[in-house]
Design an enzyme around this catalytic site. Structure first.
Site, PDB file in Angstrom:
ATOM      1  N   ASP A 125       0.796  -1.226   0.000  1.00 25.53           N
ATOM      2  CA  ASP A 125       0.000   0.000   0.000  1.00 25.53           C
ATOM      3  C   ASP A 125       0.830   1.277   0.000  1.00 25.53           C
ATOM      4  O   ASP A 125       0.647   2.141  -0.848  1.00 25.53           O
ATOM      5  CB  ASP A 125      -0.956  -0.019   1.194  1.00 25.53           C
ATOM      6  CG  ASP A 125      -1.967   1.124   1.157  1.00 25.53           C
ATOM      7  OD1 ASP A 125      -2.378   1.502   0.052  1.00 25.53           O
ATOM      8  OD2 ASP A 125      -2.347   1.627   2.220  1.00 25.53           O
ATOM      9  N   CYS A 179     -17.031  -7.732 -15.034  1.00 24.31           N
ATOM     10  CA  CYS A 179     -18.136  -6.855 -14.624  1.00 24.31           C
ATOM     11  C   CYS A 179     -19.269  -6.829 -15.652  1.00 24.31           C
ATOM     12  O   CYS A 179     -20.430  -6.595 -15.284  1.00 24.31           O
ATOM     13  CB  CYS A 179     -17.620  -5.432 -14.402  1.00 24.31           C
ATOM     14  SG  CYS A 179     -16.515  -5.237 -12.994  1.00 24.31           S
TER      15      CYS A 179
END
Length: 372
Positions: A125, A179
């Site tokens: 991160d 998706c």
């Protein structure tokens, strides 16, 4: 290596090359030009997209994913006088930076035992590289329209990390986007921050706004609801995430009293108590000020009349103008006689112009429509 992943506490491991992320760089340039960055990112776009700038000998990148829970068992009830806020799921258990660094350290040790000359650079991160871009090219998952990495097995309820290495490892293939025509995440975003498929205006994203330390616009405060840190709406509505709740990492299981804390005690917390309660959560990285500001916002959105003495104490005594102004907004939303009396009392003594302005708006019932 993939076979060893479960013993290392890793739910999914894939490999990609250390070639530059050229398409990502082009997207990041457009993202910056539109003013959609959060400000938390690594500012150097070359470092974010060129692994060899981080390790000159880089040949491969090992991407990992670790799943976290999506449901809270034994969640306490929020009720008048005992209203509660909520942390996003990514902050429910132990700080994921620590959880993933332990796993990456184990992976590094596993590799070094077999290849002592290997060079390794691990990051989670806060590293320069885009975790999602690495994961998606390696085949961990695909890039969802909500800007999350969606895995077929674990949904988007995953933490991502990676290790750059000089080893020429055989790369895995990216997986197909899944998706389709679905736009539920875009449609459900409370602020319209998802400005297009895979396009996020971080300045409008509640997850970002809850982590800032500045004053939040009244329009945004109304949309924050009772969120203390982060926002899960675009993940909750995602059909891929439906019924997925991975709970086999004990340190990532939430403590309900931390993940869904009482709001009023937050207003009185000093730094030491805050660290003791929230220090193991990733929600603590910005300190107590954003959490306390967001608690004031939540109490206002609840219109919780029983909290007026605590909110009024912030307006009267807190040394931080942002919190005093937010307390004024909260009292204006509650709008009880006691709340209005507290606002009038504060107006006679407050010296900061930004706070007196907030008190005036609260007393007059006017909303500030300035964009955040």
């Amino acid at each position: 290596m993939i076979a060893a992943a479960p013993d290392l506490g890793i739910d999914k491991l894939r490999i990609t090359t250390a070639e530059p992320f050229s398409e990502l760089r082009e997207r990041l340039v457009r993202h910056r030009e539109r003013g959609h960055e959060s400000g938390f990112e690594e500012p150097d776009l070359d470092l974010r997209t060129t692994p060899t700038l981080l390790m000159q000998e880089a040949r491969s990148i090992i991407a990992i994913a670790v799943a976290y829970p999506s449901k809270m068992k034994g969640a306490p009830v929020s009720e008048p006088g005992k209203r509660r806020g909520i942390l996003s799921r990514s902050a429910w258990g132990e700080d994921y930076h620590r959880a993933l660094r332990r796993r990456l350290a184990k992976l590094d040790a596993w590799i070094m035992e077999r290849v002592p000359e290997a060079k390794l650079m691990s990051m989670v991160d806060t590293g320069a590289l885009s975790d999602r871009a690495v994961a998606e090219r390696a085949g961990i998952g695909w890039s969802g329209k909500n800007c999350s990495t969606l895995t077929p097995e674990l949904g988007s309820w995953v933490y991502l990390g990676e290790t750059i290495t000089n080893l020429p490892l055989p790369p895995d293939s990216a997986i197909a986007e899944g998706c389709g025509d679905c736009t539920l995440c875009i449609d459900a975003c409370p602020t319209g921050a998802l400005v297009g498929p895979g396009q996020l205006n971080a300045q409008l994203c509640i997850s970002y706004v809850t982590q800032t330390k500045e004053m939040v616009s009244e329009e945004m405060m109304a949309k924050i609801g009772n969120r203390l840190y982060g926002c899960d709406t675009c993940q909750i509505v995602c059909p891929v995430n439906r019924k997925i709740d991975i709970r086999h990492h004990a340190e990532l299981i939430p403590d309900p009293e931390i993940a869904k804390p009482l709001l009023r005690p937050l207003l009185k917390m000093g730094n030491r108590e805050f660290r003791e309660k929230f220090g193991d959560s990733s929600a603590a990285w910005r300190g107590r000020k954003p959490i306390q500001r967001n608690a004031l916002i939540a109490l206002g959105n609840f219109r919780d009349a029983e909290s007026v003495p605590d909110v009024a104490a912030v307006l009267r005594d807190d040394p931080r103008p942002v919190l005093r102004a937010t307390a004024a907004w909260s009292l204006g939303k509650i709008a009880s006689e006691e709340a209005r009396a507290s606002l009038n009392d504060a107006l006679s003594t407050e010296k900061d112009p930004s706070v007196t302005e907030a008190i005036g708006r609260a007393l007059n019932g006017r909303e500030d429509r300035t964009a955040n």
